[in-house]
Write an enzyme that holds these catalytic residues in place. Sequence first.
Site, PDB file in Angstrom:
ATOM      1  N   ASP A 157       5.720  28.364  89.224  1.00 50.47           N
ATOM      2  CA  ASP A 157       5.975  27.798  88.254  1.00 50.47           C
ATOM      3  C   ASP A 157       5.068  26.982  87.279  1.00 50.47           C
ATOM      4  O   ASP A 157       4.128  27.041  87.712  1.00 50.47           O
ATOM      5  CB  ASP A 157       7.365  26.632  88.650  1.00 50.47           C
ATOM      6  CG  ASP A 157       8.261  26.680  87.820  1.00 50.47           C
ATOM      7  OD1 ASP A 157       8.456  27.121  86.658  1.00 50.47           O
ATOM      8  OD2 ASP A 157       9.361  26.092  88.042  1.00 50.47           O
ATOM      9  N   ASP A 218      15.948  28.919  81.954  1.00 56.81           N
ATOM     10  CA  ASP A 218      16.763  29.193  83.361  1.00 56.81           C
ATOM     11  C   ASP A 218      18.141  29.644  82.972  1.00 56.81           C
ATOM     12  O   ASP A 218      18.858  29.310  82.114  1.00 56.81           O
ATOM     13  CB  ASP A 218      16.807  27.754  83.997  1.00 56.81           C
ATOM     14  CG  ASP A 218      15.367  27.336  84.539  1.00 56.81           C
ATOM     15  OD1 ASP A 218      14.425  27.939  84.269  1.00 56.81           O
ATOM     16  OD2 ASP A 218      15.316  26.273  85.164  1.00 56.81           O
TER      17      ASP A 218
HETATM   18  C1  GLA Z   1      12.228  25.727  86.793  1.00 52.66           C
HETATM   19  C2  GLA Z   1      12.328  27.087  86.962  1.00 52.66           C
HETATM   20  C3  GLA Z   1      13.799  27.365  87.858  1.00 52.66           C
HETATM   21  C4  GLA Z   1      13.638  26.602  89.267  1.00 52.66           C
HETATM   22  C5  GLA Z   1      13.157  24.985  88.852  1.00 52.66           C
HETATM   23  C6  GLA Z   1      12.762  24.173  90.096  1.00 52.66           C
HETATM   24  O1  GLA Z   1      13.177  25.010  85.695  1.00 52.66           O
HETATM   25  O2  GLA Z   1      12.528  27.788  86.017  1.00 52.66           O
HETATM   26  O3  GLA Z   1      13.892  28.707  88.404  1.00 52.66           O
HETATM   27  O4  GLA Z   1      12.479  26.957  90.090  1.00 52.66           O
HETATM   28  O5  GLA Z   1      12.150  25.015  87.865  1.00 52.66           O
HETATM   29  O6  GLA Z   1      12.605  22.932  89.912  1.00 52.66           O
END
Ligand code: GLA
Length: 385
Positions: A157, A218
């Site tokens: 990430d 997301d």
């Molecule tokens: C980001 C990512 C998600 C998840 C969260 C975890 O938002 O895009 O897919 O991994 O972090 O904190």
Amino acid sequence: MGPLVTQLFGLISLTVALDNGLLKTPPMGWMAWERFRCDTDCKDDPENCISEALFRDTADRLAEDGWKELGYEYVIIDDCWMSLLRDEHGRLQPDPSRFPGGIAKLARYIHDRGLKLGIYADMGTHTCMGFPGTTLDKIEIDAQTFASWGVDYLKFDGCSSNPVEQMLGYPLMSKALNATGRPMAYSCSWPVYIGGLPPNVNYSFLGDICHLWRNYYDIQDSWDSVQGIIEWFSNNQDDLQPAAGPGRWNDPDMLIIGNFGLSVDQARSQMALWTIMAAPLIMSNDLRNLDNCARAILQNKVAIAINQDSMGIQGRRLLKGNHIEVYWRPLSHSASVLVFLSRRTDMPYLYHTSLAKLEYDAGNYEVCLPAMSYLVSLLCTEMVS
Ligand code: GLA
């Protein structure tokens, strides 16, 4: 992009390439995030908290309930698995109360069931939920730690870092994973943090260093969220579609089928569109409590075979009008697949089309597979009755 960033980019692209032969078709499996989030309260919510029990249970379900045979093989830990402190050697370590056996033991458990383990880390000072991040100086040690535990997949990430750090960090991690000698799939969230599109994102370079990448925001547990993702990917298909191919995939995020937000038709639509998009089929749901319709949709062999087609060409939206969209994907053996997506609310609605409108040459075609929604309707009806 400033001149410094462009120069660094040039340098890096000469020195990095990730080609360990993995993910010739989109990855399939399960990831904790959308369903289980950052629930760390194992005292009051032992069933749903992020702990080794959740990943063991999920591995059991994948191995025993027919998922593994269909290709669902990765069990992926997301954020919130870590202890707030690195160990005395500077290595990441799991939270000791929630993962008392450690990650290596969990990996063995998962491997013993013929499955693979994925883990989460973040290029930056902290993960998105505030756990220890992987700053540039920690990339090598973290790659080695993951390899020593038997990890098979890394989701990297990008919270808490700036574009220059990301420009350096994502290729460096690719190199560091290669250097461990352990084949690990590498999922990069980099594009999300720099707008998802060219010229900020260089998709051909990304394909050289990552196996898949998150392009957009997301997914959440709602049809609005699924529609927003489909719309963004389709509106930008000229930039995104050519980037995909064996070993390099766009990732519109997890399948949320089996949770609370989608009707059966909406769940079918997500499966059909992810199939057309050659998207990773990574579920985030509770496999211990899954209704039969969700199971039938996710285990649909026709959809999976199309998603996993060996040519790995991502599909495109062909037509859009009257709240109906038509998607098309070419497949091996001169086959192709069409998906009709209706966003109309005045059903039933009769839709007329023609070969010419669908960009097929005039001629005779054999319809070799009944439509997926038809198949799934049958399955759902049979299983419910
Ligand atoms: C980001 C990512 C998600 C998840 C969260 C975890 O938002 O895009 O897919 O991994 O972090 O904190």
